[in-house]
Design an enzyme around this catalytic site. Structure first.
Site, PDB file in Angstrom:
ATOM      1  CE  LYS A  52      36.824  34.767  27.383  1.00 41.52           C
ATOM      2  NZ  LYS A  52      36.102  35.428  28.484  1.00 41.52           N
ATOM      3  CG  ASN A  53      37.487  33.160  31.439  1.00 40.09           C
ATOM      4  OD1 ASN A  53      37.351  34.138  30.702  1.00 40.09           O
ATOM      5  ND2 ASN A  53      36.508  32.292  31.667  1.00 40.09           N
ATOM      6  NE  ARG A  87      30.156  39.500  35.537  1.00 41.18           N
ATOM      7  CZ  ARG A  87      29.535  40.000  36.583  1.00 41.18           C
ATOM      8  NH1 ARG A  87      28.638  40.925  36.443  1.00 41.18           N
ATOM      9  NH2 ARG A  87      29.831  39.564  37.786  1.00 41.18           N
ATOM     10  CB  CYS A 126      25.730  40.400  30.562  1.00 41.13           C
ATOM     11  SG  CYS A 126      25.798  38.780  31.253  1.00 41.13           S
ATOM     12  NE  ARG A 172      28.217  36.855  34.075  1.00 45.10           N
ATOM     13  CZ  ARG A 172      29.126  36.512  33.181  1.00 45.10           C
ATOM     14  NH1 ARG A 172      28.910  36.704  31.912  1.00 45.10           N
ATOM     15  NH2 ARG A 172      30.273  35.996  33.564  1.00 45.10           N
ATOM     16  N   PRO A 173      25.230  40.191  38.990  1.00 47.67           N
ATOM     17  CG  PRO A 173      24.350  39.644  41.074  1.00 47.67           C
ATOM     18  CD  PRO A 173      24.446  39.157  39.664  1.00 47.67           C
ATOM     19  CG  ASP A 182      25.727  40.667  45.235  1.00 48.91           C
ATOM     20  OD1 ASP A 182      26.033  40.262  44.099  1.00 48.91           O
ATOM     21  OD2 ASP A 182      25.204  39.941  46.102  1.00 48.91           O
ATOM     22  CG  LEU A 183      28.945  37.593  45.836  1.00 45.18           C
ATOM     23  CD1 LEU A 183      29.250  36.327  45.059  1.00 45.18           C
ATOM     24  CD2 LEU A 183      28.563  37.233  47.278  1.00 45.18           C
ATOM     25  CG  ASP A 219      32.585  29.585  30.805  1.00 47.36           C
ATOM     26  OD1 ASP A 219      31.458  30.099  30.874  1.00 47.36           O
ATOM     27  OD2 ASP A 219      33.625  30.189  31.161  1.00 47.36           O
ATOM     28  CB  ILE A 264      26.815  28.843  37.038  1.00 48.73           C
ATOM     29  CG1 ILE A 264      27.485  27.513  37.430  1.00 48.73           C
ATOM     30  CG2 ILE A 264      27.706  30.037  37.407  1.00 48.73           C
ATOM     31  CD1 ILE A 264      27.887  27.367  38.862  1.00 48.73           C
ATOM     32  NE  ARG A 322      33.296  39.177  24.757  1.00 44.68           N
ATOM     33  CZ  ARG A 322      32.522  39.246  25.830  1.00 44.68           C
ATOM     34  NH1 ARG A 322      31.227  39.182  25.699  1.00 44.68           N
ATOM     35  NH2 ARG A 322      33.045  39.383  27.025  1.00 44.68           N
TER      36      ARG A 322
HETATM   37  C1  UD1 Z   1      33.770  33.896  35.303  1.00 50.59           C
HETATM   38  C2  UD1 Z   1      34.197  33.628  33.892  1.00 50.59           C
HETATM   39  C3  UD1 Z   1      33.034  33.115  33.052  1.00 50.59           C
HETATM   40  C4  UD1 Z   1      32.389  31.918  33.727  1.00 50.59           C
HETATM   41  C5  UD1 Z   1      32.051  32.224  35.182  1.00 50.59           C
HETATM   42  C6  UD1 Z   1      31.556  31.008  35.953  1.00 50.59           C
HETATM   43  C7  UD1 Z   1      35.980  35.222  33.561  1.00 50.59           C
HETATM   44  C8  UD1 Z   1      36.462  36.454  32.885  1.00 50.59           C
HETATM   45  N1  UD1 Z   1      34.724  34.845  33.313  1.00 50.59           N
HETATM   46  O1  UD1 Z   1      32.781  34.939  35.234  1.00 50.59           O
HETATM   47  O2  UD1 Z   1      33.531  32.741  31.770  1.00 50.59           O
HETATM   48  O3  UD1 Z   1      31.206  31.565  33.045  1.00 50.59           O
HETATM   49  O4  UD1 Z   1      33.205  32.729  35.872  1.00 50.59           O
HETATM   50  O5  UD1 Z   1      32.494  30.002  35.900  1.00 50.59           O
HETATM   51  O6  UD1 Z   1      36.715  34.561  34.279  1.00 50.59           O
HETATM   52  N2  UD1 Z   1      27.450  36.451  41.383  1.00 50.59           N
HETATM   53  C9  UD1 Z   1      26.710  37.173  42.288  1.00 50.59           C
HETATM   54  N3  UD1 Z   1      27.291  38.284  42.835  1.00 50.59           N
HETATM   55  C10 UD1 Z   1      28.551  38.691  42.514  1.00 50.59           C
HETATM   56  C11 UD1 Z   1      29.299  37.925  41.587  1.00 50.59           C
HETATM   57  C12 UD1 Z   1      28.710  36.802  41.040  1.00 50.59           C
HETATM   58  O7  UD1 Z   1      25.571  36.839  42.612  1.00 50.59           O
HETATM   59  O8  UD1 Z   1      29.013  39.701  43.051  1.00 50.59           O
HETATM   60  C13 UD1 Z   1      26.840  35.239  40.781  1.00 50.59           C
HETATM   61  C14 UD1 Z   1      26.703  35.338  39.257  1.00 50.59           C
HETATM   62  O9  UD1 Z   1      25.532  36.031  38.887  1.00 50.59           O
HETATM   63  C15 UD1 Z   1      26.673  33.877  38.876  1.00 50.59           C
HETATM   64  C16 UD1 Z   1      27.639  33.233  39.893  1.00 50.59           C
HETATM   65  O10 UD1 Z   1      27.736  34.156  40.972  1.00 50.59           O
HETATM   66  O11 UD1 Z   1      25.389  33.341  39.093  1.00 50.59           O
HETATM   67  C17 UD1 Z   1      29.028  32.956  39.361  1.00 50.59           C
HETATM   68  O12 UD1 Z   1      29.525  34.128  38.749  1.00 50.59           O
HETATM   69  P1  UD1 Z   1      31.089  34.459  38.727  1.00 50.59           P
HETATM   70  O13 UD1 Z   1      31.844  33.239  39.133  1.00 50.59           O
HETATM   71  O14 UD1 Z   1      31.315  35.702  39.477  1.00 50.59           O
HETATM   72  O15 UD1 Z   1      31.338  34.728  37.193  1.00 50.59           O
HETATM   73  P2  UD1 Z   1      32.367  35.724  36.551  1.00 50.59           P
HETATM   74  O16 UD1 Z   1      33.550  35.884  37.425  1.00 50.59           O
HETATM   75  O17 UD1 Z   1      31.644  36.935  36.080  1.00 50.59           O
END
Ligand code: UD1
Length: 431
Positions: A22-23, A96, A120, A125-126, A128-129, A309, A331, A401
């Site tokens: 899925k991811n 998301r 969520c 889960r922001p 910002d990056l 996960d 995480i 999902r």
């Molecule tokens: C993806 C996966 C999810 C998995 C996660 C971590 C998909 C569709 N989903 O989610 O199943 O649990 O990776 O392996 O692939 N963060 C920030 N700012 C940002 C983005 C992220 O602070 O702009 C933080 C998040 O809050 C979290 C960490 O970075 O603490 C990792 O998140 P991220 O790797 O971005 O997760 P997703 O891509 O949403």
């Protein structure tokens, strides 16, 4: 709402075919927005999140067609007639990963409006990056009325992006944006998850040059136009890990067809530490347990570390292991919602901040439990398969999902599992 009934205690025996990830499929679907030619994906799992992404893309103007295919269902996507650059709140709220349309829409059309995902179930889960990196590539970003408005009327520029945190979604969004940016983009501290590499390989087929695939530094040489491609979605390492935990907790012996040991090393190491036998076979992975399980300490980390996960599934397993285990989640905040539910089944789990102390008990007991998110839900299924008596799992839409034909796959290995439908099943040939 649908419920799943499970009568535990049957050792799982047999083979389970692992679906496409899925991811990986979600960002690959978003990548269709980068070209006016057709992108054909095969081994696409049929899941609620895939349908959500299909609906999101369709409302942007993408035409989609699902077809049967020798390597799993195939999905042809064509984005030659995009007429809408907005990803609305209703869709982004339910998934998301919808935010993955931001990079490609902005790169190709110079404009995108995407709802902020909001809170969520597993933390804030922001994004910002994602936004900071797009700004570094020349995008103008405004936040208004809960939406991100991004503009790049003269296109995006290559840039050096240094992420201060590893993010799968941000790495994917920037990879796609960089594919159509002018010049080179260097992504430092990039996520190395196999799903990121799968997207990168597909982008290469679509005509971009990317160096460093699989490493934490990706160098993308942007091009003016991308073309169509045909790509096979990589196997789902989390689905495979979930079934491995299910086989192990029941004292079973299951072959996971298509599972990729090379992408699951941390999960294999965790299972092995817990006393499970895991071996590679010509067709995938074989997982079996003969003696008692034993406690193990685990900490979630970005890939190649132990996946967040897989945390809930391993917690279910460790709850019946001999001795104590310490789990640390680094995480996501608030990702222990399965712990109180497992406790209702007789597990002995004490939470303290980001850590969970799991003292193994000889047996779990069936109970009525509530699923709260995707991986939490499957951890309850895993616990129920080993529990004495009947477990009823509520809110199983979370499972839909991310797990394709879950009951069928488990029942095929002897599990006594049944879904009580409160509505009609999803129609397989959705547009
Ligand atoms: C993806 C996966 C999810 C998995 C996660 C971590 C998909 C569709 N989903 O989610 O199943 O649990 O990776 O392996 O692939 N963060 C920030 N700012 C940002 C983005 C992220 O602070 O702009 C933080 C998040 O809050 C979290 C960490 O970075 O603490 C990792 O998140 P991220 O790797 O971005 O997760 P997703 O891509 O949403």
């Amino acid at each position: 709402m649908d419920k799943i009934h499970i009568i535990g205690g049957v050792p799982l025996k047999g083979a389970i075919t692992i679906s496409g990830a899925k991811n990986a499929a979600l960002p690959l679907m978003a990548a269709c927005l980068l070209t006016d030619e057709t992108l054909t994906l095969s081994n696409v799992p049929y899941l609620a999140d895939i349908v959500t992404m299909a609906n999101l893309l369709a409302q942007h103007g993408v035409t989609l067609s699902f077809r049967p295919h020798a390597q799993g269902r195939s999905l042809a996507l064509n984005a030659s007639k995009i007429h809408n650059f907005t990803a609305p709140y209703d869709l982004v709220r339910t998934m998301r990963a919808s935010v993955l349309v931001l990079g490609p829409l902005l790169a190709r059309f110079g404009e995108a409006k995407v709802s902020l995902p909001g809170g969520c179930a597993i933390g804030t889960r922001p994004i910002d990056l994602h936004l900071k990196a797009l700004e570094a590539m020349g995008a103008e970003i405004k936040l208004e009325d809960g939406y991100v408005h991004a503009r790049a009327p003269h296109g995006l520029q290559g840039a050096t992006i240094q992420f201060d945190k590893v993010s799968v979604g941000a790495t994917e969004n920037i990879l796609m944006a960089a594919a159509l940016a002018k010049g080179d983009t260097v992504i430092r501290n990039a996520a190395r998850e196999p799903e990121v590499s799968d997207l990168a390989h597909c982008l290469v087929q679509m005509g971009v040059k990317i160096d460093g695939i699989g490493s934490d530094e990706l160098r993308v040489s942007g091009v003016a136009q991308l073309h169509g491609a045909a790509h096979v979605v990589v196997a789902d390492r989390i689905e495979a890990g979930s079934f491995a935990a299910a086989a192990a907790i029941t004292g079973g012996d299951v072959e996971l067809l298509g599972a990729r040991a090379d992408m699951m090393q941390a999960t294999v190491a965790a299972l092995t530490d817990a006393g499970v036998t895991v071996s590679e076979t010509p067709r995938g992975l074989r997982v079996s347990t003969t003696g008692r399980l034993r406690g193990a300490d685990l900490m979630t980390q970005p890939y190649p570390g132990f996946a967040t996960d897989m945390q809930a599934q391993m917690m279910a397993l460790l709850s019946v292991a001999d001795g104590a285990s310490m789990m640390t989640e680094t995480i996501f905040e608030n990702r222990y919602m399965h712990a109180p539910e497992l406790t209702r089944m007789g597990a002995n789990i004490v939470l303290h901040g980001a850590s969970a102390l799991i003292r193994g008990v000889p047996k779990l007991r069936g109970a009525e439990v509530m699923a709260t998110d995707l991986r939490a839900s499957v951890s309850l299924v895993i616990a129920a398969l080993a529990a004495e008596g009947e477990t009823v799992i509520h809110r199983v839409y979370h499972l839909d999902r991310g797990y394709e034909r879950l009951e069928e796959k488990l029942a095929g290995c002897g599990a006594r599992i049944e879904r009580i439908w409160s509505r009609k099943p999803l129609q397989v040939e959705a547009a």
